[in-house]
Design a protein around this motif. Structure first.
Motif, PDB file in Angstrom:
ATOM      1  N   PRO A  34       0.831  -1.213   0.000  1.00 60.53           N
ATOM      2  CA  PRO A  34       0.000   0.000   0.000  1.00 60.53           C
ATOM      3  C   PRO A  34       0.863   1.259   0.000  1.00 60.53           C
ATOM      4  O   PRO A  34       1.880   1.337   0.698  1.00 60.53           O
ATOM      5  N   VAL A  35       0.455   2.232  -0.800  1.00 60.02           N
ATOM      6  CA  VAL A  35       1.143   3.516  -0.850  1.00 60.02           C
ATOM      7  C   VAL A  35       0.461   4.449   0.151  1.00 60.02           C
ATOM      8  O   VAL A  35      -0.752   4.675   0.073  1.00 60.02           O
ATOM      9  N   ALA A  36       1.234   4.967   1.085  1.00 60.69           N
ATOM     10  CA  ALA A  36       0.669   5.837   2.119  1.00 60.69           C
ATOM     11  C   ALA A  36      -0.026   7.046   1.498  1.00 60.69           C
ATOM     12  O   ALA A  36       0.545   7.729   0.643  1.00 60.69           O
ATOM     13  N   GLY A  37      -1.267   7.275   1.915  1.00 58.62           N
ATOM     14  CA  GLY A  37      -2.017   8.432   1.447  1.00 58.62           C
ATOM     15  C   GLY A  37      -2.653   8.276   0.086  1.00 58.62           C
ATOM     16  O   GLY A  37      -3.410   9.152  -0.344  1.00 58.62           O
ATOM     17  N   ALA A  38      -2.374   7.177  -0.607  1.00 58.20           N
ATOM     18  CA  ALA A  38      -2.933   6.975  -1.952  1.00 58.20           C
ATOM     19  C   ALA A  38      -4.271   6.266  -1.831  1.00 58.20           C
ATOM     20  O   ALA A  38      -4.390   5.064  -2.090  1.00 58.20           O
ATOM     21  N   THR A  39      -5.281   7.010  -1.407  1.00 61.34           N
ATOM     22  CA  THR A  39      -6.592   6.420  -1.116  1.00 61.34           C
ATOM     23  C   THR A  39      -7.707   7.086  -1.913  1.00 61.34           C
ATOM     24  O   THR A  39      -8.852   7.139  -1.464  1.00 61.34           O
ATOM     25  N   HIS A  40      -7.364   7.601  -3.086  1.00 57.76           N
ATOM     26  CA  HIS A  40      -8.367   8.217  -3.953  1.00 57.76           C
ATOM     27  C   HIS A  40      -8.469   7.421  -5.252  1.00 57.76           C
ATOM     28  O   HIS A  40      -7.748   6.444  -5.453  1.00 57.76           O
ATOM     29  N   ALA A  41      -9.357   7.861  -6.130  1.00 53.54           N
ATOM     30  CA  ALA A  41      -9.586   7.115  -7.368  1.00 53.54           C
ATOM     31  C   ALA A  41      -8.528   7.391  -8.425  1.00 53.54           C
ATOM     32  O   ALA A  41      -8.602   6.850  -9.528  1.00 53.54           O
ATOM     33  N   SER A  42      -7.542   8.226  -8.111  1.00 52.95           N
ATOM     34  CA  SER A  42      -6.454   8.495  -9.051  1.00 52.95           C
ATOM     35  C   SER A  42      -5.129   8.516  -8.301  1.00 52.95           C
ATOM     36  O   SER A  42      -5.093   8.684  -7.074  1.00 52.95           O
ATOM     37  N   TYR A  43      -4.038   8.352  -9.077  1.00 59.22           N
ATOM     38  CA  TYR A  43      -2.702   8.291  -8.463  1.00 59.22           C
ATOM     39  C   TYR A  43      -1.679   8.789  -9.475  1.00 59.22           C
ATOM     40  O   TYR A  43      -1.801   8.534 -10.684  1.00 59.22           O
ATOM     41  N   ARG A  44      -0.659   9.508  -8.980  1.00 57.40           N
ATOM     42  CA  ARG A  44       0.417   9.996  -9.839  1.00 57.40           C
ATOM     43  C   ARG A  44       1.693   9.227  -9.492  1.00 57.40           C
ATOM     44  O   ARG A  44       2.303   9.463  -8.440  1.00 57.40           O
ATOM     45  N   PRO A  45       2.102   8.286 -10.347  1.00 60.45           N
ATOM     46  CA  PRO A  45       3.309   7.491 -10.054  1.00 60.45           C
ATOM     47  C   PRO A  45       4.544   8.370  -9.873  1.00 60.45           C
ATOM     48  O   PRO A  45       4.708   9.393 -10.543  1.00 60.45           O
ATOM     49  N   ARG A  46       5.418   7.922  -8.971  1.00 58.95           N
ATOM     50  CA  ARG A  46       6.643   8.644  -8.661  1.00 58.95           C
ATOM     51  C   ARG A  46       7.826   7.996  -9.378  1.00 58.95           C
ATOM     52  O   ARG A  46       7.728   6.866  -9.868  1.00 58.95           O
TER      53      ARG A  46
END
Length: 342
Positions: free
Chosen positions: A282-294
């Motif tokens: 799990p990515v901390a704080g990534a709990t929305h319907a979109s994500y920006r990969p690092r």
């Protein structure tokens, strides 16, 4: 269908606040002391709706305490002729309403609706009986109405019966315009069936609880008339099911926002929560319907997880297929040489 009589006496005890102060027992009953004062008597006769005596009916008086709650002041049973003599020893504690009593009548042996004197479905609708110290209140007769019933079946996953589920009928409470905190409880039999009753005729809200499941309410109120049975109030506890798994839309690229669909579920109305995963973590704080990969996600697998919840159902989880996170494709450019003018 197996029948388990609703424990109406529990509605009295559920109102009792157990207080660790002098003058109260651990069961919430009023403690009396030796006194020269004479006991109070409340007498009357309990009959059915046809006027026949009801023997063995349980008659209980409760008294209000300013320290919160109702407490048992005395109890007895009716004789063969339906007569009762409720003896209440002298009460000396100042925080009790010494001379005002609410009387509950229940006849476990018959299909009679319990009541609070006079024709009250709850303690909030009871008529107070005022009796001076050492005096007798006579003629407090009660005619029990035919009992009403609410019946149904509680099932679990794949329609299997749920035994031992708790079913509670809460009645409308005019005291605050809402619902009473305590009602009429019962449990389902081995085949998942339940019989709430005998009950007073009223409007009820049903709630259901079973181990491993969140509480569920029947979708509508249940109105049951005197002597009537409201049948078929069935409830099914089943897991939330994923019908179509979540999916990441497009290709995940470092620095660019990527979105996902949450899939479809049964039941349709579920509350969804999200979690993005990179290489299964799990990515901390990534709990929305979109994500920006690092940048540090480059070359790793990205997945989107959905946790779906619905009242009365265990939560369910579904995860998308993984997609590899890549860099943006470089844009091809053409160099055009310009000769300087001569």
């Amino acid at each position: 269908m197996a029948r388990t009589r609703t424990s109406t006496r529990r509605s009295v005890w559920l109102l009792t606040v157990v207080l660790a102060i002098a003058g109260l027992t651990s069961a919430g009953a009023v403690t009396t002391t030796a006194s020269a004062a004479e006991p109070i008597h409340i007498t009357g006769t309990v009959t059915d709706n046809g006027g026949l005596p009801v023997a063995g009916a349980e008659v209980q008086a409760v008294v209000y305490c300013s320290c919160e709650g109702f407490h048992t002041a005395g109890e007895t049973q009716t004789a063969e002729d339906g007569a009762y003599d409720l003896v209440i020893p002298p009460i000396t504690e100042s925080y009790f309403d010494h001379n005002d009593f609410l009387v509950h009548i229940d006849a476990p042996a018959g299909d009679h609706a319990p009541e609070w004197y006079d024709n009250g479905v709850s303690v909030f609708r009871a008529t107070s009986i005022h009796v001076p110290d050492g005096r007798t209140a006579t003629g407090k007769d009660v005619q029990l109405a035919p009992g009403s019933h609410i019946t149904g079946t509680v099932t679990g996953p794949r329609g299997a019966p749920l035994a031992g589920a708790v079913v509670v009928a809460d009645f409308a409470d005019p005291n605050d315009g809402g619902w009473a905190d305590t009602g009429f409880p019962t449990r389902t039999a081995d085949d998942g069936t339940y019989d709430l009753g005998p009950l007073p005729a009223s409007t009820y809200r049903l709630s259901f609880r079973a181990p491993g499941y969140s509480e569920q309410r029947y979708p509508t109120v249940v109105v049951v008339g005197e002597g009537e049975t409201a049948a078929g109030r069935d409830v099914s506890f089943r897991p939330v099911r994923n019908l179509k798994r979540p999916a990441i839309v497009g290709k995940p690229v470092v620095g660019r926002k990527v979105s996902a669909t949450s899939g479809s579920w049964d039941p349709q109305r579920v509350k969804r929560s999200y979690q993005w995963l990179v290489d299964g973590k799990p990515v901390a704080g990534a709990t929305h319907a979109s994500y920006r990969p690092r940048v540090r996600d480059l070359g790793k697998k990205l997945r989107f997880r959905v946790i779906a919840r619905a009242p009365g159902h265990p939560a369910a989880t579904a995860t998308s297929r993984g997609k590899t996170i890549r860099t943006a494709t470089p844009t091809a450019t053409t160099r055009i040489g310009v000769r300087p003018a001569r």
